[in-house]
Every structure is written in C-alpha cells, then in structure tokens.
Design a protein around this motif. Structure first.
Motif, PDB file in Angstrom:
ATOM      1  N   ALA A  32       0.675  -0.908  -0.285  1.00  0.00           N
ATOM      2  CA  ALA A  32      -0.303   0.021   0.165  1.00  0.00           C
ATOM      3  C   ALA A  32       1.238   0.875   0.179  1.00  0.00           C
ATOM      4  O   ALA A  32       0.994   1.978  -1.159  1.00  0.00           O
ATOM      5  CB  ALA A  32      -0.695   0.206   1.298  1.00  0.00           C
ATOM      6  N   GLN A  33       1.813   1.622   0.740  1.00  0.00           N
ATOM      7  CA  GLN A  33       2.623   2.511   0.308  1.00  0.00           C
ATOM      8  C   GLN A  33       3.405   2.420  -1.002  1.00  0.00           C
ATOM      9  O   GLN A  33       3.222   3.546  -1.025  1.00  0.00           O
ATOM     10  CB  GLN A  33       4.001   1.812   2.109  1.00  0.00           C
ATOM     11  N   TYR A  36       0.970   4.200  -2.922  1.00  0.00           N
ATOM     12  CA  TYR A  36       0.929   5.362  -2.294  1.00  0.00           C
ATOM     13  C   TYR A  36       1.883   6.326  -3.118  1.00  0.00           C
ATOM     14  O   TYR A  36       1.812   7.078  -3.221  1.00  0.00           O
ATOM     15  CB  TYR A  36       1.014   5.299  -0.505  1.00  0.00           C
ATOM     16  N   SER A  37       3.130   5.954  -3.012  1.00  0.00           N
ATOM     17  CA  SER A  37       4.491   6.901  -3.392  1.00  0.00           C
ATOM     18  C   SER A  37       3.851   6.954  -5.133  1.00  0.00           C
ATOM     19  O   SER A  37       4.564   7.705  -5.866  1.00  0.00           O
ATOM     20  CB  SER A  37       5.161   6.332  -3.310  1.00  0.00           C
ATOM     21  N   ARG A  40       1.822   8.830  -5.672  1.00  0.00           N
ATOM     22  CA  ARG A  40       2.063  10.712  -5.753  1.00  0.00           C
ATOM     23  C   ARG A  40       2.778  11.640  -6.677  1.00  0.00           C
ATOM     24  O   ARG A  40       2.625  12.294  -7.409  1.00  0.00           O
ATOM     25  CB  ARG A  40       2.555  10.609  -3.569  1.00  0.00           C
TER      26      ARG A  40
END
Length: 79
Positions: A32-33, A36-37, A40
């Motif tokens: 998930a991280q 997200y990156s 972004r």
C-alpha cells in the motif's frame, strides 16, 4: 490449552497463526505504501504537465477554465 480451545471452536488446524497474520499485514502495508508513492509521483507529474501547458498556452487555458465555469454553473442552475 490453546489447542483444546481451537478444537472446541472448530478452527481448522491449517488456519494462519498470529505470526503469519502479522507478516501478511506487514506485506500488505508495504504494498500500500508503494502504491501511495507511485500515485503521488503520478499526481506530481500530471500537475507539472498541467502547469507547463498553462504557461505555454495561456489563452487556451483561460478559455478552458471559462468553459468549465459555464458548464458547472449550468449544472448547478438546473437543480
């Protein structure tokens, strides 16, 4: 005692353990991280491209903004 409780509750013997659940949660969190990156970075790229287009074509940008304002106003007015 834990085995007796799990047998009484009918929990299958191949059910994931707490450690396996922690590992799976950590892996899911890492994915998930990473997503997200990537999101972004994509958003920042789109914003940079938009700004570049506005600087290159200010009249076209103004016309597009006015058209969007007219459309939004028309939709709001219809309610």
């Amino acid at each position: 005692m834990f085995n007796r409780i799990t047998q009484h509750l009918g929990v299958p013997s191949d059910a994931p353990t707490a450690e396996q659940a922690r590992e799976a949660a950590a892996e899911l969190s890492a994915r998930a991280q990473e997503g997200y990156s990537q999101a972004r970075e994509g958003l920042e790229s789109a914003l940079a491209t938009t700004r570049e287009q506005i600087v290159r074509h200010p009249a076209r940008s103004l016309a597009a903004a006015m058209a969007m304002g007219v459309l939004i106003g028309w939709f709001i007015k219809r309610r």
